[in-house]
Design a protein around this motif. Structure first.
Motif, PDB file in Angstrom:
ATOM      1  N   HIS A 137       0.858  -1.203   0.000  1.00 36.27           N
ATOM      2  CA  HIS A 137       0.000   0.000   0.000  1.00 36.27           C
ATOM      3  C   HIS A 137       0.887   1.244   0.000  1.00 36.27           C
ATOM      4  O   HIS A 137       1.400   1.662   1.031  1.00 36.27           O
ATOM      5  N   HIS A 195       1.329   5.265  -2.040  1.00 33.15           N
ATOM      6  CA  HIS A 195       0.806   6.278  -2.963  1.00 33.15           C
ATOM      7  C   HIS A 195       1.997   6.735  -3.788  1.00 33.15           C
ATOM      8  O   HIS A 195       2.691   7.684  -3.429  1.00 33.15           O
ATOM      9  N   VAL A 204      -1.916   2.380  -4.529  1.00 36.26           N
ATOM     10  CA  VAL A 204      -3.332   2.548  -4.192  1.00 36.26           C
ATOM     11  C   VAL A 204      -3.812   3.968  -4.465  1.00 36.26           C
ATOM     12  O   VAL A 204      -3.013   4.908  -4.485  1.00 36.26           O
ATOM     13  N   LYS A 223      -9.753   0.671  -5.301  1.00 41.17           N
ATOM     14  CA  LYS A 223      -9.500   1.090  -3.913  1.00 41.17           C
ATOM     15  C   LYS A 223     -10.589   2.072  -3.503  1.00 41.17           C
ATOM     16  O   LYS A 223     -10.873   3.029  -4.221  1.00 41.17           O
ATOM     17  N   HIS A 227      -5.538  -0.984   6.475  1.00 37.20           N
ATOM     18  CA  HIS A 227      -5.295  -0.410   7.814  1.00 37.20           C
ATOM     19  C   HIS A 227      -5.778  -1.297   8.970  1.00 37.20           C
ATOM     20  O   HIS A 227      -4.988  -1.651   9.813  1.00 37.20           O
ATOM     21  N   ASP A 271       2.086   2.858   3.432  1.00 40.53           N
ATOM     22  CA  ASP A 271       1.223   3.985   3.097  1.00 40.53           C
ATOM     23  C   ASP A 271       2.081   5.202   2.695  1.00 40.53           C
ATOM     24  O   ASP A 271       1.628   6.339   2.795  1.00 40.53           O
TER      25      ASP A 271
HETATM   26 ZN    ZN Z   1      -3.133   5.174   1.887  1.00 42.72          ZN
END
Ligand code: ZN
Length: 525
Positions: free
Chosen positions: A72, A74, A226, A280, A361, A423
């Motif tokens: 995960h 970005h 994602v 997503k 998460h 993340d």
């Molecule tokens: Zn995220």
């Protein structure tokens, strides 16, 4: 006729972990093309390489492991954060000019300059900067330099012209006594200027390049990208076609981009480097902002408990359509009430373990929910570094609910497919910081959650498994995360063996070399 020779590389004299569960290490490995051909003893690896005329790399006893898979990330925001000119701590307008000059020299490929972090209170000149201070050092490119607070920005003349903001009459567009705009814009005009410049879109290709090189440097050989939007996806496609993807990317599109992508791509699109895996969706907010949706109010503000960001019918419709189309789904659920919805939804849609339905998460999870996730065969995609960043989390949920937070050991023990991720850029991409956080659970930092839940610390072998095989499972990729014959030849050579160092030293381990498909993509100096 042109002949494409398969590249063959043998790695010998190493301590090469091919899998963490079961734990297996070999001394020799042969990679042919993208895949591992052989994992076993040195002598045989050498014989194979000689027979096939391959290259031989002597690991000189060093440790190598499968490349990290970050489930995960970005990728676009990570890249944008790397490409942004850092202006924190600048102590004068002269220094501001120097930093811009240096940035332009080092980043000739960038068509818009985005800077962030200046504070005029620190300037020796004791005044706000203007566009005339920076015009001659911005290399003719539009520039937007955002103040440390995010509520004001300095545009150079080129950016002011391109955005058309010079003609807007507002107290938030600062002017000199003679009416000329100085380049300083405030409040809503900061975002408007970014949008009107198309800054993010103009920097997408460069951002993704930076992000993938950065990933290779940290030993991350595959990522789940994602909340990928259609512009980022088109950029990926272009790079994929030109053979410019350095790392492996599995894309999860946000809903409207997902629909757009489906107009020109069929399910199953992709190869080893780029694949569209799924959809997503973000169902709730964050614990930090008290927008994560909890089943009971927040401990430190009983007037709020968060809320879902879409209605259930809408969620069911979007997710049902993606699953019917043969795509994977990933739903962001931080609070336990959001998780209740996801579990209800997955049950109603009859997801099977083979769907590898993801939950992102899973920060606050009740014991009976853990059982339900395991029963459904859903995949928990977690970010252990949140333990360190969210050091205040016990205040948010209270001591009673502390055992529901970041319950990683319980997840693994109950048999939930667990994937590690960062993340990024929300948390640092460095896998060793994540491993350290999962294994020590904040004991080195003395965070309160560790004091209340030391039993949720994960053992290092489990953590490595979740960060390799576990996360490749989450990405529906059965070839990453291991170095067994048939797997991708993606490996990282490390400064130390993570299974042998003290837990507190995990975060000091460095990546020395990264190989993807047997090809060297990063080497430390
Ligand atoms: Zn995220």
């Amino acid at each position: 006729m042109q002949v494409n020779l398969l590249k063959v590389t043998a790695f010998v004299n190493g301590k090469i972990y091919t899998s963490f569960k079961p734990l297996r290490a070999v001394r020799g490995l042969v990679v042919a093309g993208e895949r591992v051909l052989f994992a076993g003893d040195d002598a045989k690896a050498l014989r194979i390489a000689r027979e096939l005329g391959g290259e031989i790399i002597d690991l000189r006893g060093r440790t190598a492991i499968p490349g990290f898979v970050d489930a995960h990330v970005h990728l676009d925001s990570l890249g944008l954060s790397l490409i942004t000119l850092d202006l924190r701590g600048v102590s004068s307008i002269e220094e501001l000019r120097q930093r811009i000059r240096l940035y332009i020299e080092r980043n000739p490929d960038v068509d818009v300059v985005i800077g962030r972090g200046w504070d005029q209170e620190l300037f020796a000149e004791k005044r706000w900067p203007t566009r005339w201070d920076i015009d001659d050092v911005t290399g003719g490119k539009p520039a937007i330099l955002i103040r440390v607070c995010g509520h004001a920005a300095l545009l150079n003349t080129r950016a002011l012209e391109e955005t058309g903001l010079a003609d807007v009459r507002s107290p938030y567009i600062v002017r000199r006594a003679d009416g000329e705009p100085t380049g300083i814009v405030k409040e809503e005009f900061v975002k408007q200027a970014m949008d009107r410049l198309g800054a993010r879109k103009r920097l997408l290709a460069q951002s993704i390049d930076r992000a993938q090189r950065f990933a290779a440097k940290y030993g991350v050989t595959e990522v789940g990208f994602v909340s990928c939007d259609i512009d980022a996806f088109r950029t990926l496609l272009k790079k994929w076609r030109r053979g410019e993807l350095l790392i492996r990317v599995r894309a999860y599109l946000e809903p409207s981009s997902f629909d757009e992508m489906r107009r020109f791509l069929a399910p199953g699109f992709g190869d080893e480097y780029l694949r569209v895996t799924g959809l997503k969706i973000i169902l709730d907010g964050s614990l930090g902002a008290r927008t994560a949706w909890l089943s009971e109010p927040y401990n430190d503000d009983p007037s709020v408990q968060g809320a879902p960001l879409l209605d259930y019918g809408e969620l069911k419709e979007i997710v049902g359509r993606a699953l019917d189309g043969g795509y994977q789904v990933a739903i962001h659920a931080i609070g336990d009430a959001a998780l209740d919805w996801v579990l209800k939804l997955y049950k109603e849609l009859e997801v099977k373990p083979d769907d590898r339905a993801r939950i992102e998460h899973v920060s606050v999870v009740r014991p009976e929910q853990l059982k339900e996730i395991a029963r459904l065969g859903a995949v928990a995609v977690v970010q252990p570094h949140f333990i360190i960043t969210d050091w205040w989390v016990v205040k948010r949920v209270g001591r009673e609910r502390a055992s529901w937070v970041y319950a990683f050991r319980s997840m693994i023990e109950i048999g939930i497919k667990t994937a590690f991720s960062t993340d990024a850029p929300v948390e640092p991409l460095d896998p060793f910081l994540t491993l350290h956080a999962a294994v020590t659970r904040g004991s080195d930092e003395g965070v309160e959650l560790w004091k209340l839940t030391p039993h949720e610390a994960v053992d290092v072998r489990e953590a490595l498994h979740s960060y390799t095989h576990g996360s490749s499972y989450a990405l529906c990729d059965d070839y990453a995360g291991r170095l067994e014959p048939g797997s991708y030849g993606d490996l990282v050579v490390l400064s130390n063996d993570p299974l042998e160092v003290e837990p507190r030293s995990l975060r000091d381990i460095r990546v020395l070399e990264t190989y993807i498909g047997g090809k060297l993509v990063y080497a430390s100096e």
